[in-house]
Design a protein around this motif. Structure first.
Motif, PDB file in Angstrom:
ATOM      1  N   GLY A   1       0.669  -1.204   0.082  1.00 16.02           N
ATOM      2  CA  GLY A   1      -0.422   0.184  -0.175  1.00 16.02           C
ATOM      3  C   GLY A   1       0.752   1.243   0.069  1.00 16.02           C
ATOM      4  O   GLY A   1       1.883   1.073   0.840  1.00 16.02           O
ATOM      5  N   LEU A   2       0.428   2.797  -0.390  1.00 13.00           N
ATOM      6  CA  LEU A   2       1.580   3.647  -1.373  1.00 13.00           C
ATOM      7  C   LEU A   2       0.534   4.160  -0.178  1.00 13.00           C
ATOM      8  O   LEU A   2      -0.870   4.582  -0.174  1.00 13.00           O
ATOM      9  CB  LEU A   2       1.636   4.944  -2.171  1.00 13.00           C
ATOM     10  CG  LEU A   2       1.882   2.727  -3.317  1.00 13.00           C
ATOM     11  CD1 LEU A   2       2.052   3.615  -4.610  1.00 13.00           C
ATOM     12  CD2 LEU A   2       3.878   2.320  -2.428  1.00 13.00           C
ATOM     13  N   GLU A   3       1.095   6.003   0.406  1.00 13.06           N
ATOM     14  CA  GLU A   3       0.546   6.862   0.938  1.00 13.06           C
ATOM     15  C   GLU A   3       1.856   7.779   0.706  1.00 13.06           C
ATOM     16  O   GLU A   3       2.834   8.308   0.495  1.00 13.06           O
ATOM     17  CB  GLU A   3       1.285   6.750   3.263  1.00 13.06           C
ATOM     18  CG  GLU A   3       0.595   6.403   3.668  1.00 13.06           C
ATOM     19  CD  GLU A   3       0.613   6.287   4.943  1.00 13.06           C
ATOM     20  OE1 GLU A   3       1.236   7.101   5.660  1.00 13.06           O
ATOM     21  OE2 GLU A   3       0.612   5.128   5.560  1.00 13.06           O
TER      22      GLU A   3
ATOM     23  N   GLU B   1      -2.753  14.058   1.005  1.00 14.06           N
ATOM     24  CA  GLU B   1      -2.266  12.963   1.399  1.00 14.06           C
ATOM     25  C   GLU B   1      -3.634  11.627   1.013  1.00 14.06           C
ATOM     26  O   GLU B   1      -4.369  12.148   1.159  1.00 14.06           O
ATOM     27  CB  GLU B   1      -2.617  12.577   2.598  1.00 14.06           C
ATOM     28  CG  GLU B   1      -1.387  11.252   2.452  1.00 14.06           C
ATOM     29  CD  GLU B   1      -1.099  11.166   4.670  1.00 14.06           C
ATOM     30  OE1 GLU B   1      -0.832  11.389   5.217  1.00 14.06           O
ATOM     31  OE2 GLU B   1      -1.081   9.849   5.270  1.00 14.06           O
ATOM     32  N   ILE B   2      -2.465  10.741  -0.452  1.00 15.95           N
ATOM     33  CA  ILE B   2      -3.771  10.021  -1.118  1.00 15.95           C
ATOM     34  C   ILE B   2      -3.247   9.084   0.099  1.00 15.95           C
ATOM     35  O   ILE B   2      -1.638   8.517  -0.513  1.00 15.95           O
ATOM     36  CB  ILE B   2      -3.101   9.937  -2.058  1.00 15.95           C
ATOM     37  CG1 ILE B   2      -3.913  11.054  -2.936  1.00 15.95           C
ATOM     38  CG2 ILE B   2      -3.766   8.976  -2.984  1.00 15.95           C
ATOM     39  CD1 ILE B   2      -2.677  12.289  -2.661  1.00 15.95           C
ATOM     40  N   VAL B   3      -3.956   7.666   0.397  1.00 16.09           N
ATOM     41  CA  VAL B   3      -3.568   6.559   1.418  1.00 16.09           C
ATOM     42  C   VAL B   3      -4.122   5.236   0.227  1.00 16.09           C
ATOM     43  O   VAL B   3      -5.176   5.621   0.123  1.00 16.09           O
ATOM     44  CB  VAL B   3      -3.800   6.272   1.835  1.00 16.09           C
ATOM     45  CG1 VAL B   3      -3.585   5.236   3.246  1.00 16.09           C
ATOM     46  CG2 VAL B   3      -3.442   7.537   3.429  1.00 16.09           C
ATOM     47  N   THR B   4      -3.414   4.796   0.056  1.00 15.09           N
ATOM     48  CA  THR B   4      -3.971   3.660  -1.308  1.00 15.09           C
ATOM     49  C   THR B   4      -4.606   1.778  -0.248  1.00 15.09           C
ATOM     50  O   THR B   4      -3.874   1.921   0.906  1.00 15.09           O
ATOM     51  CB  THR B   4      -3.514   3.061  -2.085  1.00 15.09           C
ATOM     52  OG1 THR B   4      -2.123   2.165  -1.544  1.00 15.09           O
ATOM     53  CG2 THR B   4      -2.753   4.351  -2.781  1.00 15.09           C
TER      54      THR B   4
ATOM     55  N   GLU C   1       6.913  -3.090  -9.515  1.00 20.63           N
ATOM     56  CA  GLU C   1       6.333  -3.390 -10.367  1.00 20.63           C
ATOM     57  C   GLU C   1       4.837  -2.535 -10.576  1.00 20.63           C
ATOM     58  O   GLU C   1       4.994  -1.146 -10.853  1.00 20.63           O
ATOM     59  CB  GLU C   1       6.556  -4.559 -11.371  1.00 20.63           C
ATOM     60  CG  GLU C   1       8.124  -4.787 -11.831  1.00 20.63           C
ATOM     61  CD  GLU C   1       8.730  -5.815 -10.548  1.00 20.63           C
ATOM     62  OE1 GLU C   1       7.492  -6.344 -10.178  1.00 20.63           O
ATOM     63  OE2 GLU C   1      10.285  -5.906 -10.351  1.00 20.63           O
ATOM     64  N   GLU C   2       4.197  -3.359  -9.887  1.00 22.10           N
ATOM     65  CA  GLU C   2       3.049  -2.303 -10.133  1.00 22.10           C
ATOM     66  C   GLU C   2       2.696  -1.139  -9.258  1.00 22.10           C
ATOM     67  O   GLU C   2       2.648   0.022  -9.437  1.00 22.10           O
ATOM     68  CB  GLU C   2       2.026  -3.670  -9.665  1.00 22.10           C
ATOM     69  CG  GLU C   2       1.510  -4.800 -10.008  1.00 22.10           C
ATOM     70  CD  GLU C   2       0.380  -5.148  -9.375  1.00 22.10           C
ATOM     71  OE1 GLU C   2      -0.002  -6.559  -9.841  1.00 22.10           O
ATOM     72  OE2 GLU C   2      -0.181  -4.928  -8.738  1.00 22.10           O
ATOM     73  N   ALA C   3       3.477  -1.412  -7.863  1.00 20.74           N
ATOM     74  CA  ALA C   3       3.148   0.187  -7.922  1.00 20.74           C
ATOM     75  C   ALA C   3       4.186   1.017  -8.255  1.00 20.74           C
ATOM     76  O   ALA C   3       4.102   2.521  -8.500  1.00 20.74           O
ATOM     77  CB  ALA C   3       4.296   0.229  -5.837  1.00 20.74           C
TER      78      ALA C   3
ATOM     79  N   ALA D   1       6.303   3.312   1.545  1.00 20.75           N
ATOM     80  CA  ALA D   1       5.353   2.244   1.809  1.00 20.75           C
ATOM     81  C   ALA D   1       5.269   1.208   2.192  1.00 20.75           C
ATOM     82  O   ALA D   1       6.170   1.169   3.301  1.00 20.75           O
ATOM     83  CB  ALA D   1       6.191   1.680   0.231  1.00 20.75           C
ATOM     84  N   ASN D   2       4.081   0.590   2.270  1.00 19.05           N
ATOM     85  CA  ASN D   2       3.368  -0.689   3.477  1.00 19.05           C
ATOM     86  C   ASN D   2       3.842  -1.617   2.765  1.00 19.05           C
ATOM     87  O   ASN D   2       3.104  -2.159   1.888  1.00 19.05           O
ATOM     88  CB  ASN D   2       2.376  -0.358   4.338  1.00 19.05           C
ATOM     89  CG  ASN D   2       1.914   0.766   4.607  1.00 19.05           C
ATOM     90  OD1 ASN D   2       2.561   1.115   5.722  1.00 19.05           O
ATOM     91  ND2 ASN D   2       1.247   1.662   4.954  1.00 19.05           N
ATOM     92  N   ILE D   3       4.347  -2.898   3.336  1.00 16.79           N
ATOM     93  CA  ILE D   3       4.629  -4.015   2.344  1.00 16.79           C
ATOM     94  C   ILE D   3       4.142  -5.226   3.402  1.00 16.79           C
ATOM     95  O   ILE D   3       4.953  -4.997   4.339  1.00 16.79           O
ATOM     96  CB  ILE D   3       5.613  -4.604   1.668  1.00 16.79           C
ATOM     97  CG1 ILE D   3       5.978  -5.459   1.043  1.00 16.79           C
ATOM     98  CG2 ILE D   3       7.238  -3.683   2.281  1.00 16.79           C
ATOM     99  CD1 ILE D   3       6.815  -6.045   0.692  1.00 16.79           C
TER     100      ILE D   3
END
Lengths: 480, 481
Positions: free
Chosen positions: B9-11, B151-154, B162-164, B194-196
């Motif tokens: 997930g991305l912040e 701030e955009i939180v996915t 790669e997708e990120a 990024a959260n992984i």
């Protein structure tokens, strides 16, 4: 006694020119040395902020004092705190700016409880202020300096701030008028924040007339304060004048004998005027103090976080790192009452506790507002005591800080509901004045002024003994 | 199938291109001398109040619209409380319970497919200043304090680095399209954490590790790949993943622990009493809707459909909003779409690069470009002349038609004019003619070079080629002998 005529000419005379301003400054210094209402006195500096002193408006050339938590450019803004002891404001509050535009002259900054937290002005980090009526008594607080200065005839009016009663209670103790306007009616820009959702810039004045003029001058929406609102159109026209319907407490609990007597006498006076008295129950009254202190301290804990000595104010020297610098600056800069409220506010906002305290308080606040709104469908105004006791001695022995907080219930109601309230001199308890307050629906300040005008018969307040008089040989010719 | 499933997930924080800061009227600019864009409000002086910037709200709602979020009709600012010297009030005005947008989704191309990811929320907030360590001193610059951040939180919807990375590039293109952010990751106007977490297939989310210091979309990909390897190794050995925050070290090409266990921060969020909730009215929402253009993803697809552009050309044209708008004006003016796209990607891009210029700031307006394309299309000039005209337009700020008249470009593009030259070249190079007849492209090139050398720049290479081919094949074998 040589009682001066306190008309506009008297005050304009004191500010007529450079020489008069200097003389006025000296007079203020002499008179204030007895009561300690000011923290800074400088009419010359204040006059320099004015564009046009010879305007024709009702406030042109009229001096005023400003509570030292309201910003006036080039004046100190200590908030009664050591942490801002050296702070000079680089800007001016909107309310003050509007007075400057009307030609009114700020003559100095007035004492207060640190950051507006207290009911006696004894929480000032600098010195206490004496009640001009009896120097052994407190002037009330937190706008104690403002009330004392007006009561002592040093200025015809002063700005204060009212978060839970901080204008009305000292006004009542010192025998002046004290207006807490509708929340948002007067811009808070430049008022150092204690509890943002509750506080208002208020007015302490020597007559209803002056209170009204000042209010009309400082009110209005301000783009710099997005919580400010313009009064709805035509509100002043629909203001209800005498006779009116007044809600009074069926059982005003916890009042001392003198206060209760004045409350009952006020009701009698209204009956004599032909007003209708409606006894009411205010079931939410007992929740006012806990709700008020929960919300006020929560907001204060964040509002006071900015005082760290990093960008301005007093900074702790010789510390190892920024954490220590901030910690010690705050430890040494804040007084105990302020620390207590910051801790309380931090506590009620903690995660896991917010629902129990802060959120719950907000819900009760809504209920209080609902009850008050419902009440105003039946009455035009509400008559309430200001404070349960008629005054207390300097030294805090008579009332503990806790008792002082519990005593805020009559005043804090108006802050929680956002409604306007006017405290007026209603009687005496021995030497000391006793005030009562009228509350009205939002934006009905004019209704309060009209009622107070009738109650006072149009007379200004009685000044405290030893109030400012012009010295022999004062050059009356220079006074235009 | 990989033994482990990856959840990323991305912040993302973007600096909005508002003229002023989000809660005061200071200029929102970067690179100015320290503490020059400051005022009592953004320095948190006693008594000041924030006043929210409508432009920032509009941009926030534009992004929310483009990301298909549920837009809040009652959005609330809140105070996020923590002490830090670069934060003037020691609380950040942000959003928590009622952000500008919730949910929403976004589609982008990755690995030759279209992927859809979803969002948790988007919210508007203020940035902090900067702490600069200078030997034993620490200096503070508050120019950035109070600038608008979105701030955009996915949600953890990405299954690989790669997708990120592909998403970030598409997202960057989007915000540039919207004109709300310049998208510059190196300068920090687009920042990403990024959260992984990884877990055995089908087991759902694993233990989350947060990665910071990702200053480019490439770093995101590399850091995610590294983390996958690191975490997979731990799990294979029967170990457990520690919840922590790690930093990407580009030099060492690895992540490193920054702090184990989120230092138990209690931000004590509560509604900002100095700002009323923002309830957008119809006028505001219409303004937002009008300000959101056709988005790059859809525009690219339309360019393929409507103008027959190849995927590669459509991608290039749609990449920048200015370029795509420019292109469509040319087409509206009557230029051939495919030729225009080719020229823009080829010659125009080359000439601009040579001048270190961009299309937007150049003298080549869409009308001049259309004129040039029409001159080429009608055969009035050929490609070589077209190139020269383009250069002159870029250098001299003149219309193509006027340049052609001035330079007297014309005439040499017909067979008659070239005839004698071709005959001469052919008779001088008999060997090459034979080779051309056998199909040698190299020999044809040689002959073309000879013709062009003699005929000069005005000659249209395409025409020369055609004439040469015709001539070589027309010549009878007998004559050769």
């Amino acid at each position: 006694m040589n009682k001066p005529e306190r008309g506009i000419q008297f005050w304009r005379g004191l500010t007529a020119g450079a020489e008069q301003l200097q003389q006025y400054k000296e007079l203020l210094e002499v008179y204030d040395s007895r009561i300690g209402s000011f923290l800074e006195i400088d009419p010359v500096k204040g006059a320099a902020l004015i564009q046009d002193r010879r305007g024709s408006g009702p406030l042109a050339g009229v001096p005023f004092g400003v509570k030292d938590n309201i910003a006036v450019k080039n004046f100190q803004l200590s908030c009664g705190s050591k942490i801002l002891e050296n702070f000079i404001s680089p800007y001016t509050a909107t309310a003050v700016q509007k007075l400057l535009a009307a030609g009114s002259i700020p003559v100095g900054k007035l004492n207060l409880d640190e950051f507006g937290m207290g009911s006696s002005t004894e929480n000032s980090a600098f010195h206490p202020t004496a009640n001009p009526w009896d120097h052994a008594y407190v002037p009330g607080g937190s706008s104690g300096g403002s009330a004392a200065a007006v009561a002592a005839g040093l200025v015809p009016f002063a700005l204060g701030s009212d978060t839970g009663g901080s204008v009305r209670q000292p006004a009542a103790f010192c025998g002046t008028y004290g207006l807490k306007p509708t929340y948002g009616a007067v811009s808070r820009f430049g008022l150092t924040a204690y509890a943002s959702s509750l506080e208002c810039v208020g007015i302490l004045a020597d007559s209803v007339h002056t209170t009204r003029e000042v209010f009309r001058t400082i009110m209005g929406a301000d783009p710099l304060d997005q919580t400010s609102t313009a009064a709805p159109e035509g509100q002043a026209d629909t203001a209800k004048s005498s006779p009116c319907t007044i809600g009074v407490l069926k059982q005003p609990e916890g009042l001392d004998a003198a206060t209760e007597a004045v409350y009952l006498a006020s009701i009698e006076r209204m009956k004599d005027l032909g007003w209708t008295i409606v006894p009411i129950d205010l079931s939410t009254l007992e929740y006012v103090v806990p709700v008020y202190y929960t919300i006020a301290t929560a907001e204060a804990s964040a509002n006071l976080a900015r005082y760290t000595g990093i960008r301005y104010g007093v900074r702790e020297q010789g510390t190892a790192n920024h954490e220590e610098m901030v910690r010690l600056t705050r430890e040494h800069g804040f007084g105990n009452e302020v620390k207590l409220r910051i801790l309380l506010g931090t506590y009620v906002l903690r995660s896991g506790f917010q629902d129990q305290y802060y959120v719950r308080a907000q819900k009760i606040r809504t209920l209080i507002l609902r009850e008050i709104t419902e009440l105003f469908t039946r009455v035009d105004m509400m008559l309430m005591p200001v404070f349960p006791v008629s005054g207390f001695r300097l030294g805090s022995k008579q009332m503990t800080p806790f008792q002082q907080k519990m005593a805020d219930k009559f005043t804090a109601t108006a802050n929680l509901a956002g409604i306007p309230s006017l405290s007026f001199p209603a009687g005496k308890a021995g030497q000391l004045p006793v005030g009562m307050q009228l509350m009205a629906p939002v934006f009905h300040e004019e209704r309060l002024f009209n009622a107070a005008e009738v109650l006072s018969g149009g007379r200004p307040i009685e000044l405290a003994p030893g109030s400012l008089v012009l010295p022999d040989g004062y050059d009356a010719k220079a006074v235009r | 199938m990989a033994p482990f499933q990856t959840f990323i997930g991305l912040e993302i924080h973007i600096h909005l291109l508002t003229k002023t800061k989000v809660f005061c009227s200071c200029r929102s600019a970067f690179g100015d001398p320290p503490n020059t864009n400051v005022c009592p409000v953004c320095l948190g002086y006693p008594g000041v109040l924030p006043a929210v910037n409508r432009e920032a709200l509009k941009m926030a709602y534009m992004v929310g619209t483009a990301l298909n979020c549920d837009l809040s009709m009652h959005t609330v600012f809140e105070r996020k409380n923590y002490f830090y010297p670069d934060m003037p009030k020691n609380y950040q005005i942000s959003q928590f319970s009622d952000p500008v947008g919730r949910g929403g989704w976004f589609e982008f191309e990755t690995g030759g497919k279209i992927k859809r990811i979803s969002f948790h929320d988007i919210h508007l907030e203020e940035d902090a200043g900067k702490m600069i360590h200078d030997g034993s001193r620490t200096l503070l610059d508050y120019n950035r304090a109070g600038t608008s951040l979105l701030e955009i939180v996915t949600n953890p919807d990405f299954s690989s680095g790669e997708e990120a990375e592909d998403f970030l590039q598409a997202f960057r293109r989007l915000v540039r399209y919207l004109g709300v952010c310049d998208g510059n990751m190196e300068e920090g106007s687009l920042r990403c954490d990024a959260n992984i977490s990884i877990n055995r297939q089908g087991k759902g989310l694993g233990t989350k590790v947060e990665i910071k210091n990702l200053n480019s979309s490439r770093f995101v990909r590399k850091a995610m790949a590294y983390e996958y390897r690191r975490q997979a190794k731990t799990l294979k050995l029967g170990g457990a993943i520690v919840q922590e925050t790690r930093l990407w070290n580009e030099e060492k090409q690895k992540t490193q622990n920054m702090r184990t266990k989120e230092a138990a921060h209690d931000y004590r969020y509560f509604p900002e009493p100095d700002l009323p909730p923002f309830c957008p009215d119809e006028g505001f929402l219409m303004g937002v809707a009008e300000a959101v253009p056709e988005l790059p993803f859809f525009r690219k697809q339309r360019f393929g459909r409507q103008y027959g552009l190849t995927a590669e050309l459509a991608d290039f044209i749609a990449d920048e909003k200015f370029r795509a708008d420019f292109f469509e004006v040319c087409v509206d003016e009557g230029a051939d779409p495919a030729e225009t796209a080719k020229w823009l990607k080829g010659e125009v891009a080359k000439q601009l690069a040579r001048r270190e210029a961009d299309l937007e700031g150049s003298f080549l307006s869409s009308f001049r470009m259309a004129e040039l394309m029409k001159l080429l299309g009608s055969g009035r000039i050929h490609a070589n002349i077209g190139r020269q005209v383009l250069e002159l337009v870029l250098d001299e700020d003149m219309d193509p038609v006027r340049l052609i008249e001035r330079e007297e470009f014309a005439g040499s593009d017909d067979r008659e004019a070239l005839g004698p030259v071709v005959d001469q070249v052919l008779s001088n190079n008999r060997e090459a003619v034979l080779q051309v007849r056998d199909g040698s492209q190299k020999a044809l090139g040689f002959l073309m070079g000879q013709v062009l050398k003699t005929a000069g720049q005005q000659a249209d290479p395409k025409l020369v080629r055609r004439i040469l081919l015709d001539a070589c094949h027309e010549e009878s074998p007998a004559r050769k002998d």
